[in-house]
Scaffold this active site. Structure first.
Site, PDB file in Angstrom:
ATOM      1  N   TYR A   1      24.377  46.103  15.957  1.00 41.09           N
ATOM      2  CA  TYR A   1      25.377  45.344  17.026  1.00 41.09           C
ATOM      3  C   TYR A   1      25.115  43.874  16.937  1.00 41.09           C
ATOM      4  CZ  TYR A   1      27.910  44.446  21.325  1.00 41.09           C
ATOM      5  OH  TYR A   1      28.799  44.289  22.368  1.00 41.09           O
TER       6      TYR A   1
ATOM      7  N   GLU B   1      30.554  53.400  23.753  1.00 39.09           N
ATOM      8  CA  GLU B   1      29.563  52.857  24.274  1.00 39.09           C
ATOM      9  C   GLU B   1      29.484  52.927  25.974  1.00 39.09           C
ATOM     10  OE1 GLU B   1      28.426  49.014  21.303  1.00 39.09           O
ATOM     11  OE2 GLU B   1      28.467  48.613  23.457  1.00 39.09           O
TER      12      GLU B   1
ATOM     13  N   ASP C   1      24.949  39.846  30.719  1.00 41.97           N
ATOM     14  CA  ASP C   1      26.346  39.978  31.028  1.00 41.97           C
ATOM     15  C   ASP C   1      26.890  39.135  31.849  1.00 41.97           C
ATOM     16  OD1 ASP C   1      26.850  42.763  29.814  1.00 41.97           O
ATOM     17  OD2 ASP C   1      25.053  43.437  30.926  1.00 41.97           O
TER      18      ASP C   1
END
Lengths: 411, 275
Positions: free
Chosen positions: B177, B51, B62
């Site tokens: 995912y 990735e 994040d």
């Protein structure tokens, strides 16, 4: 999308997906999607519940001090020599700005949803203070994310929030201002999905926030319509308000959107000037993109990285604008003008001298464009300006910029 | 077309009865050339999929490690074109290892979704993960990617219930995912036992392999995930290794590849012994 045909009914927007034309939507990580969908459903229920509206109305009247006056500014009108100027006195609300309208609405919704922990972002601290206030009112835990730079330059508001029982968390990522505070609040929400309510302060963020905040602020325009009818027996010719995220502006505009004869002006912060990159004018100096959950106009570079905004007014120091404003710009319903730091400072002093009212630096941006708008409307016309906040919080900023002596004896 | 590298890789791994070790690095961290060396070394270190992060100024999902990596990359001048260039250069030396780009929507919108999809496919990219583009907003992006033969990798999370899973599954491609914890990257540690039923549910609903990320840092955690999922994604731990090497003026390539090799080994041996 620019110059898309105007709709027949502005009040019919957004659609079920939170779209104003191409703008708005729900651009959030999957973790948050179920939460924003649940929030949308809870808000729709509350909105339709008469008991909720009665409870909110009670707090707006008895706690916030509504209705706020609509004041005929005689000396300002004479000075400008054009249309009659009325000021919608949102700065007289409890906590000193229009922010309390939205915070009262959302805190009642959060209680209804059983949420115990409230998070918020703030720039200048006005929304943070309003949020800390309603959390104190209902005994709820309150965490306010604030850029470390803003914590420094808005110290009195940090003290107020602390006094009200809120925890202020300085954010050091990025440029450590409002945009970064909003990133951090979103990260908190993603990490605390069970018990936390995110109380967004402007018409930004994913659907339903832009419509919900607008609805809670629409009381400004609804009152204005009645008050002006009583004072002048008519609707205004023009409305003017400053625009950062755009909550005070849409609050004033909303009740008049379908009244095509009413001209509307939003004033963005031009900072050091539109010819520099140091401004905060998303419509006038940006282009459409996606940030913080919505598609709207944004300050961004050629590669789609978000640029830092610059304005002397911490409340306008944001690189985006609410999606409804982006749409109202594209369809031509609202004209978006700009005012520089220097122009806002000039208007700040002028309003204090002529009317005995110290406006917030945010509102001073709207005041700065009044001469042009008053002249355009002309004598015999009526202009209403949203005086969205009081300027006590800005005295240190103004003094640092000009020196208090520079203001003395002017006008 | 991507040439079906993602499908081929997961099919091979299924035959070997082991999970994929998915390594995440931020494009351009700490600079483009060092990043390319890391990418080129990752397959030998045991990475089954890569990735490649597309840096964004406002990465709202994040944690601090990947935020700082994005800042390092952007400060070094990384752009979307730069990311595609890294993928293309990697692909000249490796035809088999799938590359999935992972980032936020605005840089792609700014680039133009169709131009981006065409150029990404030409560069040898196999799929794209866009964190802030949920299925409800994904039609234009999915159209563009599918038109170029690329998969839009969908995300599922602990907050995705059965009704939403059906929405997530629609037009999902490549793999899914699964975000193991409600949180940001590198935040809370994964609880492999707790996620096992969720992974099975997602696999069933989407009919695709499920890779698990967020909160997978150590070889033990990676092994535990590898026992219940089709892939274990490690990002923050690798990105931290780069930051550590840079701050100590050591060679980031060696440190990252050593870290990756330990994680890969744990994933490869996870199912041996039948646990």
């Amino acid at each position: 999308m620019v110059n898309a045909p105007p709709p027949n009914d502005y009040l019919a927007y957004p659609d079920a997906q939170g779209r104003f034309g191409d703008y708005g939507g729900r651009y959030v990580p999957e973790t948050l999607m179920p939460l924003v969908l649940a929030l949308g459903a809870a808000y729709a229920e509350a909105k339709a519940d008469a008991a909720f509206q009665v409870e909110l109305g009670g707090y707006l009247t008895n706690y916030a001090g509504r209705p706020s006056p609509l004041y005929f500014a005689r000396r300002l009108t004479e000075h400008l020599g054009g249309a009659k100027i009325y000021l919608k006195r949102e700065e007289l609300n409890h906590t000193g700005s229009h922010k309390i309208n939205n915070c009262l609405g959302q805190i009642l919704l959060a209680r209804r949803m059983g949420k115990k922990r409230i998070i918020a972002e703030t720039g200048a601290g006005q929304h943070g203070v309003a949020c800390a206030t309603v959390c104190a009112l209902f005994g709820l835990e309150c965490i306010v994310y604030m850029g470390a730079v803003d914590v420094e330059r808005q110290a009195p508001n940090v003290l107020r929030m602390n006094l009200l029982g809120a925890q202020v968390r300085p954010v050091t990522s990025g440029a450590a201002t409002l945009k970064d505070a909003m990133n951090e609040a979103l990260r908190d929400w993603v990490s605390n999905v069970e018990d936390t309510y995110y109380l967004i302060g402007s018409t930004a963020g994913p659907h339903p926030y832009p419509v919900m905040v607008r609805d809670f602020q629409a009381v400004i325009g609804a009152e204005t319509r009645e008050q002006l009818l009583a004072a002048e027996g008519r609707a205004p010719d023009a409305l003017v308000a400053c625009v950062g995220g755009g909550s005070n502006a849409i609050g004033l505009f909303h009740a008049f959107l379908n009244d095509e004869a009413v001209r509307m002006f939003g004033v963005e912060a031009a900072g050091d000037g539109m010819a520099t990159r140091r401004h905060a004018a998303a419509v006038n100096g940006g282009r459409p993109g996606v940030l913080h959950g919505a598609k709207s106009y944004l300050l961004q570079d050629a590669d789609g990285q978000i640029l830092e905004a610059h304005s002397i007014s911490a409340g306008l120091d944001y690189p985006g604008i609410g999606p409804e404003h982006a749409w109202l710009h594209d369809v031509g319903r609202v004209r978006y003008l700009t005012a520089t730091d220097d122009e806002a400072l000039e208007a700040f002093a002028l309003c204090a001298r002529l009317e005995g009212i110290v406006p917030a630096l945010e509102s001073a941006h709207a005041l700065a464009r009044l001469p042009q708008i008053a002249a355009e409307v002309g004598a015999g016309g009526v202009v209403v300006l949203n005086l969205s906040g009081r300027g006590d919080k800005d005295l240190a900023t103004v003094a640092a910029r000009l020196g208090l002596g520079a203001l003395e004896g002017r006008v | 077309m991507s040439g079906g590298r993602i499908e081929a890789r997961f099919a091979d791994l299924a035959r070997e009865d082991r999970a994929a070790f998915v390594a995440y690095v931020m494009a351009g961290d700490p600079d483009a050339e060092t990043c390319l060396s890391i990418l080129e070394g990752l397959p030998d270190a045991g990475a089954d999929l890569i990735e490649l992060g597309v840096p964004f100024s406002d990465p709202m999902a994040d944690g601090p490690a990947i935020q700082r990596a994005a800042t390092r990359a952007l400060d070094g001048g990384m752009t979307v074109n730069g990311v595609l260039d890294l993928a293309r250069r990697f692909r000249t030396g490796d035809e088999a290892t799938p590359i999935v780009l992972m980032g936020y929507l605005n840089p792609l919108l700014s680039y133009g979704l169709e131009t981006f999809a065409t150029r990404a496919a030409a560069a040898g990219v196999d799929g794209v993960i866009v964190v802030d583009c949920p299925p409800e907003e994904a039609a234009p992006l999915t159209d563009a990617l599918e038109g170029a033969g690329l998969a839009l990798i969908r995300l599922a999370t602990p907050t995705t219930d059965a009704a939403r899973l059906a929405i997530v599954a629609r037009r999902a491609g490549g793999f899914v995912y699964y975000v193991s914890v409600a949180g940001v990257t590198g935040d809370k540690p994964v609880d492999a036992e707790k996620i096992a039923p969720a992974v099975a549910r997602v696999r069933q609903a989407c009919g695709l392999p499920v890779a698990v990320g967020f909160g997978v840092r150590t070889p033990d955690q990676a092994a535990a995930v590898a026992r219940v999922a089709d892939g274990a994604v490690v990002g923050s731990a690798l990105v931290d290794a780069i930051a550590e090497a840079v701050s100590q003026s050591r060679d980031p390539v060696a440190l990252v590849l050593d870290t990756a090799a330990a994680l890969a080994k744990a994933v490869q041996s996870a199912r041996a012994g039948g646990s």
